[in-house]
Scaffold this motif. Structure first.
Motif, PDB file in Angstrom:
ATOM      1  N   TYR A   1       0.836  -1.200   0.000  1.00 22.30           N
ATOM      2  CA  TYR A   1       0.000   0.000   0.000  1.00 22.30           C
ATOM      3  C   TYR A   1       0.875   1.256   0.000  1.00 22.30           C
ATOM      4  O   TYR A   1       1.966   1.250   0.567  1.00 22.30           O
ATOM      5  CB  TYR A   1      -0.870   0.054   1.266  1.00 22.30           C
TER       6      TYR A   1
ATOM      7  N   TYR B   1       0.260   5.298   1.235  1.00 19.22           N
ATOM      8  CA  TYR B   1      -0.601   6.268   1.881  1.00 19.22           C
ATOM      9  C   TYR B   1       0.098   7.621   1.875  1.00 19.22           C
ATOM     10  O   TYR B   1       1.319   7.705   1.857  1.00 19.22           O
ATOM     11  CB  TYR B   1      -0.849   5.900   3.347  1.00 19.22           C
TER      12      TYR B   1
ATOM     13  N   LEU C   1      -4.498   8.857   7.511  1.00 18.17           N
ATOM     14  CA  LEU C   1      -3.862   8.358   6.298  1.00 18.17           C
ATOM     15  C   LEU C   1      -4.887   8.211   5.183  1.00 18.17           C
ATOM     16  O   LEU C   1      -5.990   7.720   5.409  1.00 18.17           O
ATOM     17  CB  LEU C   1      -3.225   6.988   6.561  1.00 18.17           C
TER      18      LEU C   1
ATOM     19  N   LEU D   1      -5.371   6.498   1.408  1.00 17.95           N
ATOM     20  CA  LEU D   1      -4.811   5.476   0.536  1.00 17.95           C
ATOM     21  C   LEU D   1      -4.677   6.010  -0.882  1.00 17.95           C
ATOM     22  O   LEU D   1      -5.638   6.503  -1.469  1.00 17.95           O
ATOM     23  CB  LEU D   1      -5.711   4.237   0.559  1.00 17.95           C
TER      24      LEU D   1
ATOM     25  N   TYR E   1      -2.866   0.604  -4.052  1.00 21.00           N
ATOM     26  CA  TYR E   1      -2.485  -0.624  -3.390  1.00 21.00           C
ATOM     27  C   TYR E   1      -2.294  -1.729  -4.417  1.00 21.00           C
ATOM     28  O   TYR E   1      -2.668  -1.593  -5.585  1.00 21.00           O
ATOM     29  CB  TYR E   1      -3.502  -1.031  -2.319  1.00 21.00           C
TER      30      TYR E   1
ATOM     31  N   VAL F   1      -2.281  -6.188  -4.733  1.00 18.33           N
ATOM     32  CA  VAL F   1      -2.552  -7.472  -4.087  1.00 18.33           C
ATOM     33  C   VAL F   1      -1.563  -8.540  -4.534  1.00 18.33           C
ATOM     34  O   VAL F   1      -1.661  -9.693  -4.109  1.00 18.33           O
ATOM     35  CB  VAL F   1      -3.993  -7.946  -4.337  1.00 18.33           C
TER      36      VAL F   1
ATOM     37  N   LYS G   1      -6.433   1.544  -7.645  1.00 22.74           N
ATOM     38  CA  LYS G   1      -6.493   2.880  -7.089  1.00 22.74           C
ATOM     39  C   LYS G   1      -7.121   2.865  -5.709  1.00 22.74           C
ATOM     40  O   LYS G   1      -8.032   2.085  -5.422  1.00 22.74           O
ATOM     41  CB  LYS G   1      -7.310   3.796  -8.003  1.00 22.74           C
TER      42      LYS G   1
ATOM     43  N   PHE H   1       3.757   7.106   3.277  1.00 19.33           N
ATOM     44  CA  PHE H   1       4.062   5.849   3.936  1.00 19.33           C
ATOM     45  C   PHE H   1       3.732   4.683   3.025  1.00 19.33           C
ATOM     46  O   PHE H   1       2.658   4.625   2.424  1.00 19.33           O
ATOM     47  CB  PHE H   1       3.262   5.698   5.226  1.00 19.33           C
TER      48      PHE H   1
ATOM     49  N   ARG I   1       1.153  -6.002   3.978  1.00 20.79           N
ATOM     50  CA  ARG I   1       0.226  -6.699   4.873  1.00 20.79           C
ATOM     51  C   ARG I   1       0.487  -8.182   4.814  1.00 20.79           C
ATOM     52  O   ARG I   1       0.627  -8.770   3.717  1.00 20.79           O
ATOM     53  CB  ARG I   1      -1.215  -6.428   4.475  1.00 20.79           C
TER      54      ARG I   1
ATOM     55  N   GLN J   1      -1.007  -4.587   8.952  1.00 20.13           N
ATOM     56  CA  GLN J   1      -0.112  -3.858   8.059  1.00 20.13           C
ATOM     57  C   GLN J   1       1.177  -3.496   8.789  1.00 20.13           C
ATOM     58  O   GLN J   1       1.157  -3.181   9.974  1.00 20.13           O
ATOM     59  CB  GLN J   1      -0.780  -2.577   7.555  1.00 20.13           C
TER      60      GLN J   1
ATOM     61  N   PHE K   1       4.395  -0.875   8.473  1.00 19.08           N
ATOM     62  CA  PHE K   1       4.681   0.390   7.817  1.00 19.08           C
ATOM     63  C   PHE K   1       6.173   0.667   7.718  1.00 19.08           C
ATOM     64  O   PHE K   1       6.942   0.312   8.615  1.00 19.08           O
ATOM     65  CB  PHE K   1       4.029   1.539   8.576  1.00 19.08           C
TER      66      PHE K   1
END
Lengths: 113, 114
Positions: free
Chosen positions: B33, B35, B43, B45, B48, B50, B57, B90, B94, B103, B105
């Motif tokens: 992700y 942020y 935060l 988003l 991201y 997968v 988006k 950031f 995950r 998650q 960071f």
């Protein structure tokens, strides 16, 4: 949709005081709930989590109970220390949009000696 | 494990310049992700992913692009920087089992656009 609402800050407490930071949520499914902590100049770190109703997450003296009936996940600590000064974020991850996390706006805590 | 690393830590850009924020994770997580965190805000988003080759988006994707050619790397590209993109960025990944899933960071990149 999904959203998280946190109590407004900043919060200033004396050392050894009791802490409560309120968090309520809206979710379409059965979310997992999280509290993250951010120390100055750092990224967010997981503080605790709960994955189902009535679960209690706990870590480093902090606790939060997943209350489905009130859609809340309030963070508590019985006796804060100066080292707890940080920004605290409540967040949720929904099973239907499990790829995404939804964060509150954060609550800044300052503990004075 | 180094966890999630981000470079650079700080950057100042002029309006219209471009740059790439780097993000690498060594935990073999599929989800990653980006942020942004504006002062006093939570935060938001941006994008991201997968898994390698798949991106999507988030809430605030305009002005940014991402790619995910490997599991480890998830760079964020800013084209034609604008003052509104001044923020702290950031990256997160995950993973974990049902007990530890959360998650993780990176330390953040503080970007100023003048």
């Amino acid at each position: 949709g999904n959203s998280v609402t946190q109590m407004e800050g900043p919060v200033t407490l004396s050392e050894e005081a009791f802490l409560t930071i309120n968090c309520t949520y809206t979710a379409t499914g059965y979310p997992s709930l999280f509290w993250y902590v951010q120390y100055p100049g750092e990224g967010l770190q997981l503080l605790l989590k709960a994955t189902k109703a009535d679960d209690k997450g706990s870590n480093k003296g902090f606790e939060a109970t997943y209350r489905k009936e009130t859609t809340s996940f309030h963070l508590e600590k019985g006796s804060v220390q100066v080292s707890d000064s940080a920004v605290y974020f409540c967040a949720l991850s929904d099973e239907y949009t499990g790829n995404q996390f939804y964060f509150g706006t954060g609550t800044s805590l300052t503990v004075i000696p | 494990n180094a966890g999630v690393t981000q470079t650079p830590k700080f950057r100042i850009l002029k309006i219209g310049q471009s740059m790439t924020l780097q993000c690498t994770q060594d935990m073999n997580h599929n989800y990653m992700y980006w942020y942004r965190q504006d002062p006093g805000m939570g935060l938001k988003l941006i994008y991201y992913s997968v898994g390698a080759g798949i991106t999507d988006k988030g809430e605030v994707p305009n002005g940014y692009n991402v790619s995910r050619s490997t599991t480890e790397d998830f760079p964020l590209r800013l084209e034609l920087a604008a003052p509104s993109q001044t923020s702290v960025y950031f990256c997160a990944s995950r993973g974990g089992d049902s007990r530890t899933d959360t998650q993780y960071f990176g330390p953040g990149t503080r970007l100023t656009v003048l």
